[in-house]
Design an enzyme around this catalytic site. Structure first.
Site, PDB file in Angstrom:
ATOM      1  N   ASP A  98      11.332  -2.793 -23.521  1.00  0.00           N
ATOM      2  CA  ASP A  98      10.629  -3.793 -22.716  1.00  0.00           C
ATOM      3  C   ASP A  98      11.157  -3.819 -21.285  1.00  0.00           C
ATOM      4  OD1 ASP A  98      13.081  -4.781 -23.570  1.00  0.00           O
ATOM      5  OD2 ASP A  98      12.345  -6.772 -24.079  1.00  0.00           O
ATOM      6  N   ARG A 163       7.160 -14.334 -26.676  1.00  0.00           N
ATOM      7  CA  ARG A 163       7.003 -12.874 -26.596  1.00  0.00           C
ATOM      8  C   ARG A 163       5.527 -12.484 -26.643  1.00  0.00           C
ATOM      9  NH1 ARG A 163      12.013 -10.380 -27.671  1.00  0.00           N
ATOM     10  NH2 ARG A 163      13.415 -11.496 -29.045  1.00  0.00           N
TER      11      ARG A 163
HETATM   12  P1  IMP Z   1      20.443  -4.671 -20.571  1.00  0.00           P
HETATM   13  O1  IMP Z   1      21.416  -4.183 -21.594  1.00  0.00           O
HETATM   14  O2  IMP Z   1      21.074  -5.649 -19.627  1.00  0.00           O
HETATM   15  O3  IMP Z   1      19.729  -3.562 -19.850  1.00  0.00           O
HETATM   16  O4  IMP Z   1      19.406  -5.579 -21.323  1.00  0.00           O
HETATM   17  C1  IMP Z   1      18.353  -5.112 -22.038  1.00  0.00           C
HETATM   18  C2  IMP Z   1      17.769  -6.202 -22.912  1.00  0.00           C
HETATM   19  O5  IMP Z   1      18.055  -7.514 -22.400  1.00  0.00           O
HETATM   20  C3  IMP Z   1      16.275  -6.107 -22.929  1.00  0.00           C
HETATM   21  O6  IMP Z   1      15.830  -5.231 -23.926  1.00  0.00           O
HETATM   22  C4  IMP Z   1      15.859  -7.545 -23.157  1.00  0.00           C
HETATM   23  O7  IMP Z   1      15.835  -7.800 -24.537  1.00  0.00           O
HETATM   24  C5  IMP Z   1      16.944  -8.354 -22.514  1.00  0.00           C
HETATM   25  N1  IMP Z   1      16.542  -8.819 -21.170  1.00  0.00           N
HETATM   26  C6  IMP Z   1      16.898  -8.296 -19.974  1.00  0.00           C
HETATM   27  N2  IMP Z   1      16.335  -8.969 -18.957  1.00  0.00           N
HETATM   28  C7  IMP Z   1      15.577  -9.938 -19.519  1.00  0.00           C
HETATM   29  C8  IMP Z   1      14.710 -10.967 -18.976  1.00  0.00           C
HETATM   30  O8  IMP Z   1      14.507 -11.124 -17.760  1.00  0.00           O
HETATM   31  N3  IMP Z   1      14.102 -11.771 -19.899  1.00  0.00           N
HETATM   32  C9  IMP Z   1      14.272 -11.639 -21.247  1.00  0.00           C
HETATM   33  N4  IMP Z   1      15.052 -10.678 -21.782  1.00  0.00           N
HETATM   34  C10 IMP Z   1      15.717  -9.847 -20.935  1.00  0.00           C
END
Ligand code: IMP
Length: 179
Positions: A98, A163
């Site tokens: 996502d 979602r």
């Molecule tokens: P990362 O490990 O920081 O790249 O985070 C990835 C995961 O964090 C994504 O697959 C989302 O599930 C969650 N995430 C990151 N940014 C957002 C946001 O703005 N809203 C909701 N979920 C987020």
């Protein structure tokens, strides 16, 4: 809708871009079978829409990796909550995400999946939030670059809710201030 502060990407924009991504993937993987690896739960809506625009045979598999819990800031802790059902050895695997924010989740996933010897391993993310990146991630397909804000909708949750909303939006402050 009373929880929406402002819409970042409309339903029409998402659908048009997802179609383009599906067409690009179909061209790039011509003659190959693809395993779409959906990262639950955020990638689910995107996977369903994207797969409709891919013309060659696709298989699905699902993985759940946790780095966020119910908070809006990453914990940096990544663990596999649910693993794949099938071996990916010798398969063309396309990770469907996502959003990539810090990159910590995918960095862990990539290392883990590479060690299982897929024929190829690529990444398709609907949203890319580059400002907050902590580790470099090679992204092959990106739907949209988004600002460094907490976003909800089209797979992205707030406390596991919303979602299902078909567009991406910034929620009203009142909704998140009581985290
Ligand atoms: P990362 O490990 O920081 O790249 O985070 C990835 C995961 O964090 C994504 O697959 C989302 O599930 C969650 N995430 C990151 N940014 C957002 C946001 O703005 N809203 C909701 N979920 C987020």
């Amino acid at each position: 809708m009373d929880i929406v502060d402002r819409i970042i990407i409309s339903e029409e924009e998402i659908q048009a871009r997802v179609r383009e991504l599906g067409e690009a993937i179909s061209r790039d993987y011509a003659g190959k079978t693809i395993t779409l690896l959906c990262v639950l739960k955020g990638g689910l809506m995107f996977l369903c829409d994207l797969a409709k625009h891919i013309t060659q045979p696709v298989a699905y598999d699902f993985m759940s990796v946790s780095s966020y819990g119910d908070a809006t800031e990453t914990s940096g802790v990544v663990r596999i909550v649910k693993d794949l059902e099938e071996s990916i050895e010798g398969k063309h695997v396309l990770i469907v995400e996502d959003i990539i924010d810090t990159g910590l989740t995918l960095s862990y996933l990539l290392n883990n999946l590479h060690s299982r010897n897929p024929a190829s391993l690529r990444i398709c993310t609907l949203l890319n939030k580059p400002e907050n990146r902590r580790v470099e991630i090679p992204i092959d397909y990106v739907g949209f670059e988004v600002p460094n804000a907490f976003l909800v909708g089209y797979g992205l949750d707030f406390k596991q809710l919303y979602r299902n909303i078909p567009f991406v939006f910034v929620p009203k402050k009142e909704l998140i201030e009581n985290l």
